[in-house]
Design a protein around this motif. Structure first.
Motif, PDB file in Angstrom:
ATOM      1  N   ASP A  12      16.351 -25.717 -50.345  1.00  0.00           N
ATOM      2  CA  ASP A  12      15.969 -25.495 -48.949  1.00  0.00           C
ATOM      3  C   ASP A  12      16.426 -26.680 -48.102  1.00  0.00           C
ATOM      4  O   ASP A  12      16.305 -27.844 -48.520  1.00  0.00           O
ATOM      5  N   ILE A  13      16.928 -26.388 -46.894  1.00  0.00           N
ATOM      6  CA  ILE A  13      17.355 -27.421 -45.952  1.00  0.00           C
ATOM      7  C   ILE A  13      16.252 -27.606 -44.908  1.00  0.00           C
ATOM      8  O   ILE A  13      15.919 -26.656 -44.194  1.00  0.00           O
ATOM      9  N   PRO A  14      15.632 -28.785 -44.827  1.00  0.00           N
ATOM     10  CA  PRO A  14      14.581 -28.999 -43.827  1.00  0.00           C
ATOM     11  C   PRO A  14      15.104 -28.726 -42.420  1.00  0.00           C
ATOM     12  O   PRO A  14      16.263 -29.008 -42.098  1.00  0.00           O
ATOM     13  N   ALA A  15      14.235 -28.188 -41.588  1.00  0.00           N
ATOM     14  CA  ALA A  15      14.652 -27.800 -40.231  1.00  0.00           C
ATOM     15  C   ALA A  15      14.803 -28.987 -39.300  1.00  0.00           C
ATOM     16  O   ALA A  15      15.471 -28.888 -38.265  1.00  0.00           O
ATOM     17  N   ASP A  16      14.209 -30.124 -39.648  1.00  0.00           N
ATOM     18  CA  ASP A  16      14.215 -31.267 -38.722  1.00  0.00           C
ATOM     19  C   ASP A  16      15.282 -32.293 -39.074  1.00  0.00           C
ATOM     20  O   ASP A  16      15.074 -33.495 -38.929  1.00  0.00           O
ATOM     21  N   ARG A  17      16.450 -31.830 -39.544  1.00  0.00           N
ATOM     22  CA  ARG A  17      17.541 -32.756 -39.849  1.00  0.00           C
ATOM     23  C   ARG A  17      17.947 -33.507 -38.587  1.00  0.00           C
ATOM     24  O   ARG A  17      17.932 -32.943 -37.480  1.00  0.00           O
ATOM     25  N   ALA A  20      23.379 -32.527 -36.632  1.00  0.00           N
ATOM     26  CA  ALA A  20      23.934 -31.190 -36.853  1.00  0.00           C
ATOM     27  C   ALA A  20      25.158 -31.299 -37.757  1.00  0.00           C
ATOM     28  O   ALA A  20      25.817 -32.339 -37.821  1.00  0.00           O
ATOM     29  N   SER A  52      14.012 -29.421 -52.159  1.00  0.00           N
ATOM     30  CA  SER A  52      14.247 -29.700 -50.740  1.00  0.00           C
ATOM     31  C   SER A  52      15.334 -30.764 -50.630  1.00  0.00           C
ATOM     32  O   SER A  52      15.298 -31.786 -51.339  1.00  0.00           O
ATOM     33  N   GLU A  57      23.863 -32.952 -46.908  1.00  0.00           N
ATOM     34  CA  GLU A  57      23.984 -31.600 -46.344  1.00  0.00           C
ATOM     35  C   GLU A  57      25.437 -31.174 -46.177  1.00  0.00           C
ATOM     36  O   GLU A  57      25.775 -30.002 -46.372  1.00  0.00           O
ATOM     37  N   ARG A  84      12.557 -39.146 -45.523  1.00  0.00           N
ATOM     38  CA  ARG A  84      13.126 -39.367 -44.195  1.00  0.00           C
ATOM     39  C   ARG A  84      13.907 -40.665 -44.163  1.00  0.00           C
ATOM     40  O   ARG A  84      15.022 -40.724 -43.620  1.00  0.00           O
TER      41      ARG A  84
END
Length: 274
Positions: A12-17, A20, A52, A57, A84
């Motif tokens: 899963d790729i966290p949404a708060d990267r 972009a 995760s 990415e 993080r």
């Protein structure tokens, strides 16, 4: 470091990267991987029966672009804050960031670091609580700068300046800043961050609309000349008077003055010996 191969559909790729994906960089990585294979593993952390993504990415996207089913990864147990910090440090170390991204990454790193290093209060009655608080904050800021400088190879002053820039930016302005030259111009981005919120809004409106090309131009008076001042004849004569004879002759040669005239021009008061 032990690595395993993990199916892409379990990651899963966290949404708060923080950044972009760069499509061009993904395509380049995909091509390199087709030729050389995956040279560097990505880093994951367990999340129940899934994983995760912590960092890597672009490598993940490149593997997916190639249609491969799994990816080489290092799996580590990490808290949210530890993950993080790892994401931020990976980007600071591995890939060149522009001034805007560097400021945003370091500001986020500072927020996470401060959560992991809560303030401690010294006992005693000799100092006021207000003084203690200010002194503790200053010590924390210094420790943060020292740690980051050591980890990612930036000077402490660079870390402090980047955090100052980020703290001065309106949060809703970042997207517009990315559309201007400011994102990759350290000096003007720093100047922009010191403007009032209203001035930042005005400047961005002019920069994004094409009305102005620079911060200075955005606030220039009508008819005001933007750029270096013109070189006047007075300035040229002043420079000429301070030049050595050898440099004067070189200049005359550069602009195509005949060599026979050099002495007469360089030494106009010289009398011919009869």
């Amino acid at each position: 470091m032990t690595t395993i191969h993990v199916p892409l559909n379990l990651i899963d790729i966290p949404a708060d990267r923080l950044r972009a994906l760069d499509a061009e960089w993904v395509e380049a990585l995909a091509m390199m991987m087709r030729q050389e294979g995956q040279l560097q593993p990505i880093t994951l952390r367990p999340s129940g029966d899934r994983y995760s993504l912590v960092f890597g990415e672009h490598r993940f996207a490149a593997v997916a672009r190639n249609g491969w089913a799994d990816i080489e990864a290092s799996v580590r147990e990490m808290t949210d804050d530890e993950a993080r910090l790892a994401e931020i440090d990976e980007n600071l170390i591995r890939r060149e960031l522009g001034p805007l991204d560097r400021a945003l990454f370091l500001a986020e790193r500072k927020r996470v670091w401060e959560r992991l290093h809560p303030q401690t209060r010294d006992g005693g009655d000799r100092k006021s609580s207000e003084f203690k608080a200010k002194n503790q904050i200053a010590k924390l800021a210094m420790r943060f700068s020292e740690e980051v400088a050591e980890k990612v190879g930036l000077s402490e002053r660079s870390v402090q300046r980047a955090c100052d820039i980020a703290s001065g930016l309106r949060p809703d302005a970042v997207t517009d800043i990315r559309r201007t030259y400011l994102a990759n111009h350290q000096r003007d981005l720093e100047a922009f961050s010191k403007l009032s919120p209203d001035s930042q809004r005005i400047a961005l409106e002019k920069l994004t609309s094409g009305e102005a090309e620079t911060i200075k131009a955005a606030f220039a008076e009508p008819g005001e000349r933007i750029g270096p001042p013109p070189v006047t004849s007075e300035k040229m004569l002043g420079l000429w008077s301070r030049m050595a004879a050898k440099e004067k002759r070189r200049f005359l040669e550069t602009i195509g003055v005949d060599a026979d005239a050099h002495d007469r021009i360089v030494n106009p008061r010289r009398r011919e010996v009869r």
